[in-house]
Scaffold this motif. Structure first.
Motif, PDB file in Angstrom:
ATOM      1  N   LEU A  70      -3.503  13.796  -3.957  1.00  0.00           N
ATOM      2  CA  LEU A  70      -2.902  12.378  -3.270  1.00  0.00           C
ATOM      3  C   LEU A  70      -2.091  12.533  -2.165  1.00  0.00           C
TER       4      LEU A  70
ATOM      5  N   LEU B 277      -5.815   3.608   0.592  1.00  0.00           N
ATOM      6  CA  LEU B 277      -4.547   2.849   0.691  1.00  0.00           C
ATOM      7  C   LEU B 277      -3.765   2.872   1.930  1.00  0.00           C
TER       8      LEU B 277
ATOM      9  N   TRP C  28       3.082   1.603  -3.203  1.00  0.00           N
ATOM     10  CA  TRP C  28       2.295   1.801  -4.389  1.00  0.00           C
ATOM     11  C   TRP C  28       1.707   3.176  -4.417  1.00  0.00           C
ATOM     12  N   GLN C  29       1.396   3.682  -3.142  1.00  0.00           N
ATOM     13  CA  GLN C  29       0.745   4.877  -3.212  1.00  0.00           C
ATOM     14  C   GLN C  29       1.738   5.922  -3.435  1.00  0.00           C
ATOM     15  N   ILE C  30       3.125   5.754  -2.899  1.00  0.00           N
ATOM     16  CA  ILE C  30       4.029   6.797  -3.015  1.00  0.00           C
ATOM     17  C   ILE C  30       4.267   6.735  -4.660  1.00  0.00           C
TER      18      ILE C  30
ATOM     19  N   ILE D 151       2.061   8.825  -6.083  1.00  0.00           N
ATOM     20  CA  ILE D 151       2.164  10.481  -6.119  1.00  0.00           C
ATOM     21  C   ILE D 151       3.241  10.886  -6.992  1.00  0.00           C
TER      22      ILE D 151
ATOM     23  N   GLN E  72      -6.412   5.130  -9.630  1.00  0.00           N
ATOM     24  CA  GLN E  72      -5.119   5.895  -9.733  1.00  0.00           C
ATOM     25  C   GLN E  72      -4.155   5.422 -10.885  1.00  0.00           C
TER      26      GLN E  72
ATOM     27  N   SER F 145      -9.788   1.571  -5.253  1.00  0.00           N
ATOM     28  CA  SER F 145      -9.289   2.869  -4.918  1.00  0.00           C
ATOM     29  C   SER F 145      -7.859   3.044  -5.443  1.00  0.00           C
ATOM     30  N   PHE F 146      -6.965   1.780  -5.375  1.00  0.00           N
ATOM     31  CA  PHE F 146      -5.685   1.705  -6.077  1.00  0.00           C
ATOM     32  C   PHE F 146      -5.719   1.995  -7.494  1.00  0.00           C
TER      33      PHE F 146
ATOM     34  N   PHE G 267       2.002  10.893 -10.666  1.00  0.00           N
ATOM     35  CA  PHE G 267       0.979  11.769 -10.984  1.00  0.00           C
ATOM     36  C   PHE G 267       1.772  13.163 -11.018  1.00  0.00           C
TER      37      PHE G 267
ATOM     38  N   CYS H 214       0.821  -1.280  -0.118  1.00  0.00           N
ATOM     39  CA  CYS H 214       0.034  -0.020   0.136  1.00  0.00           C
ATOM     40  C   CYS H 214       0.895   1.156   0.044  1.00  0.00           C
ATOM     41  N   PHE H 215       1.932   1.232   0.827  1.00  0.00           N
ATOM     42  CA  PHE H 215       2.606   2.577   1.036  1.00  0.00           C
ATOM     43  C   PHE H 215       3.526   2.641  -0.307  1.00  0.00           C
TER      44      PHE H 215
END
Lengths: 487, 487, 487
Positions: free
Chosen positions: C319, C274, A27-29, A32, A111, A107-108, A35, A24-25
């Motif tokens: 984000l 996430l 992939w979310q980073i 960011i 993005q 949610s993932f 994006f 989670c961390f």
């Protein structure tokens, strides 16, 4: 108590305390950063819109694409999160996983979809940026839908980490096949019969085939529904059913394009309900209805009109498509699903073969035929050009050729689903993802803190002096209340 | 076990394996044929729209009626399928029937409504075709609402085949009375206080009166709710309540007409909630609230503003209507429903008399009075003409005359409801429709494969050696888990 | 049976048969009178709109503000009644109170809000009237949201009369602080990070602090959820989550303003999911997820973007905000809530500190920083003026000054929340409001006629001859079915 502890033995390590947070961390980073590099507001959502308006002689803010598409977008959004999420809550003890993991991967996925679809469809060659607006959000939700369909096949048998991996690759594959089908082949597929449903269906089924569990019967007690879980699932069914006209019309042409797609889908789905009920009733000795059919097959018409919804299929044509889809999908649940499981070793928890894969293929065929049969007398000269976008490189394409490319598009979506599913399935077979043991499938307790069982399976130990200690067999907790038994 | 088998005896044949599929198939095929002959896209949903636009000098696609009405349509659609469907899930063991049969009859009804309303309201004399667009879909949903209201009175006491018959005739009667009220009498009724609620209410009540079951108390154990079924019902209540402004404004005039209808309905419903709570609290010794009132009477204000929502009733006028409707409807549940059942022999499962019939009549009266009291000083000269459509044959009508015709319209809707209900009720009394025995009413097991009861009524047979076999009295299944009792 | 009757003792008088109806009737009548004196339709919802159109050269009805805002309004409306209502149904036996009292106080609050906000923001100086349209309805719903947030802190511990009093004062305070922040300070806060969430959060927390119950542990058995109540709560979560883009964009500028606010909120919320999952998984030994976090912390991103959603915060900026909010909010549930309860004596049933107060403050800070960092190169000359409304008295304000006023606005909302909460809390402490005893908190039976418990806590009295009488310990009713036990 030995006999019952059996239910709670764990042959597999389902500890995901490391993998899930890390995925989670990280992939979310990554999202960011990507994006930051690539994604910008498009000209209709940027504060410079006031200049664009002046430049393009747009007289009113209502001309902003936002007002054409936002109501449909919100309906699609509800389908993705409430529709798909609640449709899968039918299992008696996997509703948290159904609605919760659906929430997570959507949610993932949305993005990642904005990036993947952006790179393939709308990367500005000059600036190297992707400009997004409301239509991008709809397309991202669509892309996610493909992965949520695939989730239906493996519901209850995989870990959330596996689901995230499945979504990462699913979105990637989706963007590529979509590019081939919509851009290279120039096929039309506004509601995604091929691009979303056929691909998503075969992707999920193939993954489920690779992950085949011969001893899945060990969790048989957790399969099936309870009374209230079936009603929760109807929330999902109805929101999908009601908003499907928005799904099929969300990205069609402004004006008559959206208008017509809504009418066709509305009619098609109504017709599906009647034939689903008819076949469901026929399948039982006394004509009783089966909730599984009502929850799922009633939606098959929406899937099958995904391609043709924007065409001049005519109102009765839409009814005919719905008529046959209700029959075929329900018979799929009765005859084909058991066959798939026993003979082909495909365990399909939600029956996505009957709700998405098969109706998706029907939708592709219906689209090809109706495209090939389109004529200037029905569509009008400009109408034909608008509907099939016979402009630019494709301005000389005939409807017959278009029909051929539509059929080719469907093959592409099947191939991507099967081949992609086989590869991703192999990755998911690695013993590092924390998937549950066969006897713990379909059980929320593996990945969720579960408060209290909905139904008590009790163990009484009646004590000599008249009291009784009551154990709860599902959660193994001693109940707070000691029953008093006076003999 | 003899004593308990009593619950499962069937004096009536509820086998619908022949009738239900036949009705579904034959009627759906009839729909397809009739749609093929009669139904076409209107000019705003046809690919020729591009030519219409050029011809009519329409500068933007956003002028397509689709964008004026689609958000309201989707809200109405949610009310029909989730609103009505879930509102009726309050019974402890009839939620499948509530939401499932609602789904079935609405899906059939909307197709039949498109035809019936088309023949009466919009059959093109030259082509002999009915041209449909988004407003037709809204009207079809409205028409179905009348039949779903009627379903509320007979909930749990009829078979799905009877419901389909009831819907076939209900839609037919609806289209005729609507034609008389709106076209011949030229009454205004945008939200259908008269056309939908009064008609639907009396139609259902009369059918229920004809089908009176003197021994209905035999299924008393199945009447009433359980905790979670009451919460499911609140889903229906809230979606009806929230989207009622869309219902009353969906087909009103573009611009201020839709805008005003929303404001009026929003305010009226808010006011209804407070007086419903007040009366409900007054009705219990310690001031406790009754879920039946909260689920139903809070909606009465929306019903009662169905006619006047588009008028200049003014914000405080809307509050006053809501104020009295909350009181009257809640007192209906407390005093009138028992009276109807005992004295008039009308068994009204959902209390539609209090939620639809009575508030519908109030709405008709409010509409007549506010129409008669309309004045040019309040409406403006053109505003008055627009609001009451004083054009064509009706261009010389005065507001007083209009008030009279409004009142006449209400009488028509009552007559159609009562007479139509009596005839249809007699047809439904024939012993061929597979309706349940008195002791099996309100029980989903008659028409549905039911997985597992929500609450266990258990029968223990404690064995000599300490084990116990446990039977589930509701489903008659032996539970999978054998309880162990150590004495 | 003496031991069990303990559960049902009442040390406090919870009889509200007098107070609740009196408050409802008197306040509703007051609303009618005040609406009669003050509230009128605005020019877009009045029948004179046809003249306004001609006068202002408006060519199409679609220019009516109704079509810009109605879809967003309906989404906000769903958030208020289904979103907030169902989010609070997670408690095992307080779902009636959650969804029912939410319904009651929102229905009262929106009427009072139309008046209060009207007096402060849009009282016409010439006529002395308040003219309302769709934007007024949205603002009234927003105002109510502040009070519903506060309800979350005291859920299960107060009577409906107390809730109505809390709403009366809450709406009043809201209108004043909103006037100061938006009009006097000219801060921007379209989605209400400060005005709604910060104020509502601290208002509720302070009231809960004043009403501290040292013996709340006596109702410990009623705290926590059951399986299906957690799924009901997810309905609330998802509708809030899905429609939050509409919330933050409902009253932003036409065109790019609404468009951009939607994109930002959509992205921010996806990111929050996430990181919420990541932290939730980290908090348990085996990485299991906690439903409380998924239900609540996933929404924190929407709260935190309430101020900045309309700014050019850029997609990756959105984000990032979501990323940190998911972490902070979830850690709030794990670490801060227990601290608040033990050390600061604040009992916060729904954890509004973590979902509203803290993310609201973050949102205020993010808004201040992004406002201060705004530049003409990013926004464009006119874009900057439009976004921050640098017109009239404020036409010379710089972005840095604007940032300062944004920060000042946040302080105002905190002060109003804390001081207002302390005063209102003291009023609610009076022993006249019928609040429940400590051992009866979180129990619907105090204020609702409850049909039947969802889970049975049974008391068996096995009779000498083999039968058994079974008592239900929750409802104290003798069950209808007498179990038969053959030994």
């Amino acid at each position: 108590l030995t006999k019952h502890t059996y239910y709670f033995s764990r042959q597999k390590n389902t500890n995901i305390r490391l993998t899930l947070p890390v995925v989670c961390f990280v992939w979310q980073i990554a999202m960011i950063i990507l994006f930051g590099v690539f994604i910008r507001y498009d000209e209709e959502s940027d504060t410079h819109w006031v200049e664009t308006k002046a430049h393009d002689n747009i007289t009113s803010d209502i001309e902003n694409d936002f007002y054409f598409r936002y109501p449909s977008f919100q309906d699609v959004h509800v389908m993705i999160f409430v529709g798909f999420g609640f449709l899968m809550t039918f299992l008696k003890r996997y509703s948290f996983g159904a609605v919760g993991f659906n929430f997570l991967i959507a949610s993932f996925g949305l993005q990642w979809a904005l990036l993947m679809q952006g790179w393939f469809h709308s990367l500005d060659p000059q600036t190297g940026k992707i400009f997004i607006g409301v239509e991008s959000l709809i397309n991202a939700d669509f892309c996610v839908a493909g992965c949520l369909i695939a989730y239906g096949a493996v519901l209850g048998k995989v870990s959330p980490v596996q689901l995230l991996v499945m979504t990462l690759f699913g979105v990637t594959l989706f963007a590529v096949e979509e590019y081939i089908i919509l851009n290279l082949l120039h096929a039309r597929d506004a509601g995604g019969s091929m691009v979303i449903h056929t691909f998503g269906g075969y992707y999920g089924l193939t993954i489920s085939w690779v992950l085949y569990r011969p001893n899945l019967h060990q969790s048989k007690r957790m399969q099936g529904s309870v009374y209230h879980s079936d009603i929760f699932a109807m929330i999902g069914t109805l929101f999908l059913w009601m908003f499907w006209p928005s799904f099929n019309s969300a990205i069609t042409d402004h004006g008559d394009g959206q208008h017509r797609a809504v009418i066709n889908t509305y009619l098609c789905l109504a017709s599906t309900v009647l034939t689903t009920v008819a076949i469901s009733s026929l399948s039982q000795k006394t004509g009783k209805l089966d909730m599984v059919h009502i929850q799922n097959s009633t939606l098959a018409g929406g899937v099958a009109l995904g391609t043709a919804a924007e065409f001049m299929i005519s109102p009765y044509g839409a009814l005919i498509v719905g008529f046959f889809c209700g029959i075929i999908s329900t018979m799929g649940y009765i005859f084909i699903s058991p066959f798939l499981e026993k003979t082909l070793k495909i365990q399909d928890t939600c029956g996505i073969h009957n709700l998405h894969a098969m109706p998706g293929v029907i939708g592709g065929i219906v689209g090809a035929i109706t495209a090939a049969a389109a004529s200037e007398s029905v569509y009008g000269k400009q109408g034909l050009i608008n509907t099939f976008d016979f402009t630019g490189d494709f301005k000389d394409r005939t409807v017959l050729t278009q029909g051929g490319y539509q059929a080719a598009g469907m093959c592409v979506s099947i191939v991507f689903g099967v081949v992609g599913g086989a590869i991703v399935g192999s990755i998911l077979k690695l013993p590092i993802w924390g998937d549950p043991a066969d006897e713990n499938c379909f059980d929320d307790e593996v990945y969720w803190e579960v408060s209290e069982p909905a139904t008590h399976h009790l163990l009484f130990i009646i004590q000599p002096l008249g009291g009784a200690i009551v154990f709860d067999l599902v959660s193994r907790d001693e109940l707070q209340t000691t029953f008093e038994i006076f003999i």
